[in-house]
Design a protein around this motif. Structure first.
Motif, PDB file in Angstrom:
ATOM      1  N   VAL A 112      35.154   7.959  -9.812  1.00 23.81           N
ATOM      2  CA  VAL A 112      36.094   7.135  -8.745  1.00 23.81           C
ATOM      3  C   VAL A 112      34.935   6.577  -7.714  1.00 23.81           C
ATOM      4  O   VAL A 112      34.532   7.527  -6.986  1.00 23.81           O
ATOM      5  CB  VAL A 112      37.245   8.247  -8.138  1.00 23.81           C
ATOM      6  CG1 VAL A 112      37.950   7.258  -7.042  1.00 23.81           C
ATOM      7  CG2 VAL A 112      38.043   8.786  -9.356  1.00 23.81           C
ATOM      8  N   GLY A 113      34.931   5.241  -7.942  1.00 21.83           N
ATOM      9  CA  GLY A 113      33.827   4.577  -6.986  1.00 21.83           C
ATOM     10  C   GLY A 113      32.616   5.458  -7.187  1.00 21.83           C
ATOM     11  O   GLY A 113      31.976   5.797  -8.406  1.00 21.83           O
ATOM     12  N   ARG A 114      31.683   5.243  -5.983  1.00 23.10           N
ATOM     13  CA  ARG A 114      30.376   6.022  -6.006  1.00 23.10           C
ATOM     14  C   ARG A 114      30.426   7.562  -6.267  1.00 23.10           C
ATOM     15  O   ARG A 114      31.331   8.129  -5.393  1.00 23.10           O
ATOM     16  CB  ARG A 114      29.686   5.591  -5.052  1.00 23.10           C
ATOM     17  CG  ARG A 114      29.329   4.093  -4.876  1.00 23.10           C
ATOM     18  CD  ARG A 114      28.696   3.609  -3.643  1.00 23.10           C
ATOM     19  NE  ARG A 114      27.357   4.361  -3.081  1.00 23.10           N
ATOM     20  CZ  ARG A 114      26.362   4.335  -3.512  1.00 23.10           C
ATOM     21  NH1 ARG A 114      26.031   3.273  -3.995  1.00 23.10           N
ATOM     22  NH2 ARG A 114      25.244   4.806  -3.053  1.00 23.10           N
ATOM     23  N   VAL A 115      29.935   7.877  -7.315  1.00 27.22           N
ATOM     24  CA  VAL A 115      29.753   9.563  -7.248  1.00 27.22           C
ATOM     25  C   VAL A 115      28.568   9.873  -6.965  1.00 27.22           C
ATOM     26  O   VAL A 115      27.404   9.290  -7.231  1.00 27.22           O
ATOM     27  CB  VAL A 115      30.298  10.029  -8.629  1.00 27.22           C
ATOM     28  CG1 VAL A 115      31.894   9.356  -8.889  1.00 27.22           C
ATOM     29  CG2 VAL A 115      29.631   9.542  -9.893  1.00 27.22           C
ATOM     30  N   SER A 116      28.195  11.233  -6.914  1.00 26.51           N
ATOM     31  CA  SER A 116      26.927  11.898  -7.044  1.00 26.51           C
ATOM     32  C   SER A 116      26.069  11.623  -8.184  1.00 26.51           C
ATOM     33  O   SER A 116      26.694  11.491  -9.131  1.00 26.51           O
ATOM     34  CB  SER A 116      27.101  13.555  -6.358  1.00 26.51           C
ATOM     35  OG  SER A 116      27.628  14.005  -7.554  1.00 26.51           O
ATOM     36  N   ALA A 117      24.744  11.867  -8.025  1.00 24.45           N
ATOM     37  CA  ALA A 117      24.003  11.712  -9.103  1.00 24.45           C
ATOM     38  C   ALA A 117      24.133  13.061 -10.125  1.00 24.45           C
ATOM     39  O   ALA A 117      24.045  12.658 -11.301  1.00 24.45           O
ATOM     40  CB  ALA A 117      22.625  12.008  -8.587  1.00 24.45           C
TER      41      ALA A 117
END
Ligand code: MG
Ligand code: MG
Length: 249
Positions: free
Chosen positions: A112-117
């Protein structure tokens, strides 16, 4: 007993698989911050029914919705609700459709949108473990070759596979023999044969493999609260190699 499918049955399963895969893609396109999981479920149900098919999960063992939608540390069997997706979440959508008596079953994990690495790495490793596994899904190999391929890929990243839930044969029933674990010994287990259709579905945790069921009786979560990802296609074993019946991309 493992039910082998003939050519006509495989053709029906291809149709069920296409509807399943398309419903999953449509829901995936609607994954955005601010959307409820109930909304995604509605999209899936409407699409499946518009094709003259039936959502396989609706009412299955009393399951209340058309899709299983599981967020972050929820592994599988999440119940669609008023939960609002937030940027940074990862959402697993698992869809089944029954068409002319045959089922398809497929799942994906969407960011969802930007997620963690870490979340990105988990999603990619889970997906890749599926493709490693189906390289082994050819007549003459053994079921253990599939599970071994999944587990050996994800453990390279320090991840673990869920052991309490497994993939499965599929056809006239959503869950048929054999069980398809995401672990196994190469060269062990039932021999893979032309006409087998398997739901191959790695469930992968960042942390420990243990899972538990929430009080709602359905939602399976990681015990340690770590992120989990899921990837599934319905796979036919043929002489020409594995055919992904739910892959519509
Ligand atoms: Mg599934
Ligand atoms: Mg399945």
């Amino acid at each position: 007993m493992i039910q082998l499918k003939n050519r006509e049955q495989l053709e029906l399963m291809r149709q069920a698989g296409r509807i399943t895969g398309e419903a999953l893609l449509k829901a995936g396109e609607a994954v955005h911050e601010g959307v409820t999981t109930r909304k995604l479920d509605g999209i899936i149900r409407a699409y499946i029914e518009s094709c003259g098919a039936i959502p396989s999960f609706l009412g299955y063992g009393g399951f209340p919705s058309s899709a299983c939608i599981s967020v972050n540390d929820e592994v599988i069997h999440g119940i669609p609700s008023d939960r609002v997706l937030q940027e940074g979440d990862i959402v697993k959508i698992d869809v089944g459709a029954c068409y002319r008596g045959y089922h398809g079953d497929s799942a994906r994990t969407f960011p969802v949108g930007r997620v963690s690495a870490e979340a990105k790495r988990l999603i990619t490793a889970t997906r890749d473990s599926f493709y490693k596994a189906i390289e082994k899904a050819v007549p003459g190999n053994r079921l253990g070759d599939i599970g071994h391929a999944v587990e050996s890929h994800v453990t390279e990243f320090g991840y673990s596979v869920v052991r309490q839930y497994v993939g499965h044969g599929i056809g006239r029933s959503l869950h048929e023999q054999p069980d398809v674990p995401n672990y196994g010994k190469p060269g062990h287990g039932p021999r893979l044969m032309r006409g087998m259709v398997l739901a191959v579905e790695p469930m992968v945790n960042v942390g420990a493999p243990e899972v538990r069921v929430l009080q709602n009786g359905w939602t399976v979560v990681t015990v340690d609260g770590s992120l989990s990802a899921h990837f599934e296609h319905t796979v036919a074993i043929t002489e020409d190699g594995p055919v992904l019946l739910t892959d519509v991309e």
